[in-house]
Structure formats: structure tokens, C-alpha cells
Enzyme design. Structure first.
Site: not given
Length: 411
Positions: A214, A283, A309, A328, A346
Site C-alpha cells: 500500500n 489485510d 493475522p 489507526f 477490536k
């Protein structure tokens, strides 16, 4: 805790192209009032001459273990006793291996065994050599024995590749060795705390020459590491591929893939007070990475991806005693909803969200953040350069960390 004053540095130079930086390193050290003596391996002399180092250090350069002119052939003992600090820069993969296994077959490795001074190494090698399992094992063994690692940094390499393995620049090495914590840092809001920060992107290999990644530059994560250090914390920075060097005084761990980052984070996070997941972790990864370059054809090619993971989720799920966990979120739409959903899903203590787009986020030198925490907590950090923004965020994190430690809901 103050840093011991260093007045005499023994600089060991091993065989690598980064040896060309060492005359400037010696000059920078002497500008700070430090006496420098140089020891060169045979490999180092293939890249730069002893005469050059003698000229900039104003000291005779040592190259041989059995030197009849050096204190009746006991020069390695004299040098070992003379030094306040031993620095090996560049430290090649071969040098790290020989240090790890206690070799004493040349002057540099022998005096490293004979000295009581602290030893620091500035690794410099090809990115694949740095990531090789043997090198990682040697580094872990040396770190356990108290050897300090300065770098390596990220960027273009002499071999034509780019990645982890560059020797830190001379000024960064000097700062890391000589600049102890400031009065502000020792009394800062994170004084005495340990902080683990992830930064940069990850690379997920398709084949030996291609990968999925990315646009993350690592600028924000590295700025956070510097801000946390200045706030008094001991900082460990686990970074994916980035052109940025780790800030001086920060322990740097270089990784490539999401699984590499997961392994390094989980091995260390149990000792941490705070965890800040600023990395843009992929991801997904290819289900299979080809052993050879995938050749172009006229037919369609299907690529099957499998989940990586979830580092942030696993850290937050560690249970009682887990570190204060900050995530983030980089969003292109509906920022508040997506960020709060990630915060709740999360079970994070805090999340910092920012817009990404053509001129915002990853490669920009500035940014703005919307910060959320449980109980509808929210703060806006206005657009600023990333180092300034990082300082604001670290201050906010510290306030909430201490509030949680006190058992209060709000700082």
C-alpha cells in the site's frame, strides 16, 4: 537515568560499501569532543584505506591482530581497555555472525571479547541478508547479551534493491551514541514507560519480484516513535519497508510481511505498557507465493487471497495486564462511523482516524486526525506537520493511559 559520558570511542569498520561513510562519522564524533581510534578488518580495507581514517582520526589505524609494534603484540588488550564505547559501523552479516558465536580470529572480534566497554553495532547489508533466519538469530543472540543495535535504516541499496539494511547516517549514529535523554524527556508524560509502535506498510510476496503493498510511507509511525521517545518512553519501533531511518535512541526492528510484523510484535508486546498500531498492515496475502517469477501470458490470471493475522485485535485481546492499545484507521468515506466501529469491534482503548486521498494521508508531510475512545469520547487534532501532530497525539494518549492506570474513565 543519565547516559554515561563517552569520551573515547573505538570504531570497528568491516567490509561493506557503507564503509565510505566512516570518515564523516569519525569527523562528526571528533566535532563532539570524542577521541576516536579505528580498527579495520581486511574486508574494510578493500573499500577504504587506513590512511584515510588515520588522517581524519589523527590516530594510528589498527588492522592486524598480531602486530609486533603494538604493545609487544598485545594491542588488542590495550585497545579494549582504552575504549569507553565500541561501535562497529558498518557491521556486516559476517561480522554479526562471528560476534554472536564468539570468534576471535581477527583484531576486531578479539578486542570485542576482551573489552568491558558497551558494544553497539550499525548493521549494513542487502535486505535479504538482513532478513535471513541466520542473521535474525544472530541478532537476537547479540541483543540478549547486551549488544545495542543502531538501525539498520530503509532505502535504496548499492545492489540496486530497496529495503531494510542501510547503515544509519553518521549524524544519526552520533546522536544515538552521545545524546542522552533530555531533562524534558526524563520528566515527560511517558517517563519510565515502554512503548511498542508499528509503522510503514507490509509487503506480501506474489513471486520473487512482485508483491502486494500500500502507499504508507511510515512518516506518521516514525514521528510517533520520536515523540514517544521525547516524552520519556523507551520505544521499540517495528517497521515495514520504508525509506525512513528510525529516530535516534529508538530500538528498531525491520520486517517485510504482515506475518513478520505479527511475529515480532507478539514476541515483545507482553513487556510493553502501551501499543500503538500505526502501520498499514496488509489485510490479505496471496494464498501461495510462487517460487519463480510468474510469466506474462494472454490468458486471465486469478489471484486467491487469504486473511493476514489481525495484530491489533490480538494485542487488544490479551486480557488483564495488556498494554494500553491504540489503533489507526485510514478512511476514504464515512470516517467517524468506520473508526468507531473498529474501536468497538477490536476493543481498543483509542483510535486515531484520518482521511486518505490524493493529497491527504500517506505520503503527505502533514495530516489531521480525529481521535475516538470508548464512551463517545472524541478529540479533533487540526492539520499540522506530522511531527507536531505526533506530539499532540502522544500527549493525548499519555493522559488517557494514566487515567486508566488511576481507574478513572476520563483524564
Amino acid at each position: 537515568m543519565s547516559t554515561p559520558v563517552v569520551k573515547r570511542i573505538l570504531l570497528g569498520i568491516t567490509g561493506g560499501i557503507a564503509a565510505y561513510k566512516t570518515p564523516d562519522l569519525v569527523r562528526r564524533l571528533r566535532e563532539r569532543g570524542v577521541a576516536v581510534r579505528v580498527v579495520m578488518t581486511q574486508g574494510a580495507q578493500a573499500f577504504i584505506t587506513p590512511l584515510t581514517l588515520q588522517a581524519v582520526s589523527a590516530e594510528r589505524v589498527a588492522t592486524d591482530l598480531l602486530d609486533a609494534e603494538a604493545e609487544a603484540a598485545m594491542g588488542h588488550i590495550e585497545l579494549a581497555r582504552w575504549a569507553d564505547q565500541v561501535l562497529i559501523a558498518p557491521a556486516s552479516a559476517d561480522c554479526l555472525a562471528r560476534l554472536a558465536h564468539g570468534f576471535a580470529d581477527d583484531l576486531l572480534t578479539t578486542l570485542c571479547l576482551a573489552t568491558e566497554a558497551p558494544i553497539a553495532v550499525a548493521p549494513a547489508m542487502n535486505r535479504v541478508m538482513w532478513q535471513a533466519p541466520a542473521t535474525r538469530a544472530n541478532c537476537e543472540l547479540l541483543a540478549e547479551r547486551g549488544v545495542r543495535f543502531l538501525g539498520p535504516g530503509e532505502g535504496d541499496q548499492a545492489c540496486g534493491e530497496s529495503g531494510s539494511g542501510r547503515m544509519l547516517e553518521p549524524l544519526d549514529l552520533v546522536a544515538a551514541l552521545l545524546d542522552g535523554p533530555t531533562e524534558t524527556a526524563t520528566a515527560g508524560p511517558l517517563a519510565g514507560r515502554t512503548v511498542l509502535i508499528t509503522s510503514g506498510p507490509t509487503r506480501e510476496a506474489l513471486d520473487p519480484v512482485r508483491y502486494l503493498t500500500n502507499h504508507s510511507s511510515g512518516k506518521m509511525g516514525h514521528a510517533l516513535a520520536e515523540a514517544a521517545r521525547d516524552a520519556g518512553a523507551r520505544v521499540v519501533l517495528v517497521s515495514g519497508p520504508s525509506r525512513l531511518s528510525a529516530p535516534a535512541g529508538v530500538e528498531a526492528v525491520a520486517v517485510e510481511s504482515a506475518r513478520d510484523m505479527h511475529r515480532e510484535v507478539m514476541a515483545r508486546v507482553g513487556e510493553m505498557d502501551l501499543f500503538i498500531g500505526a502501520a498499514a498492515v496488509a489485510d490479505y496475502r496471496p494464498e501461495q507465493s510462487a517460487g519463480r517469477k510468474i510469466k506474462k501470458s494472454d490468458s486471465d490470471t486469478a489471484l486467491r487471497l487469504v486473511p493476514n493475522p489481525d495484530i491489533l485485535r490480538e494485542v487488544a485481546a490479551l486480557g488483564e495486564g495488556r498494554p494500553f492499545t491504540v489503533g489507526f484507521a485510514a478512511e476514504t468515506d464515512d470516517l467517524a462511523r468506520h473508526a468507531r466501529d473498529k474501536l468497538d469491534r477490536k476493543r481498543l482503548d483509542m483510535i486515531a482516524a484520518n482521511w486518505v486521498g490524493a493529497d491527504r494521508g500517506f505520503h503527505a508531510d502533514d495530516n489531521a486526525l480525529e481521535v475516538y475512545w470508548p464512551g463517545d469520547g472524541h478529540a479533533s487534532l487540526a492539520r499540522a506537520d506530522k511531527p507536531a501532530l505526533a506530539r499532540q497525539l502522544i500527549q493525548l494518549i499519555a493522559e488517557h493511559y494514566h487515567a486508566r492506570s488511576r481507574g478513572t474513565e476520563n483524564p
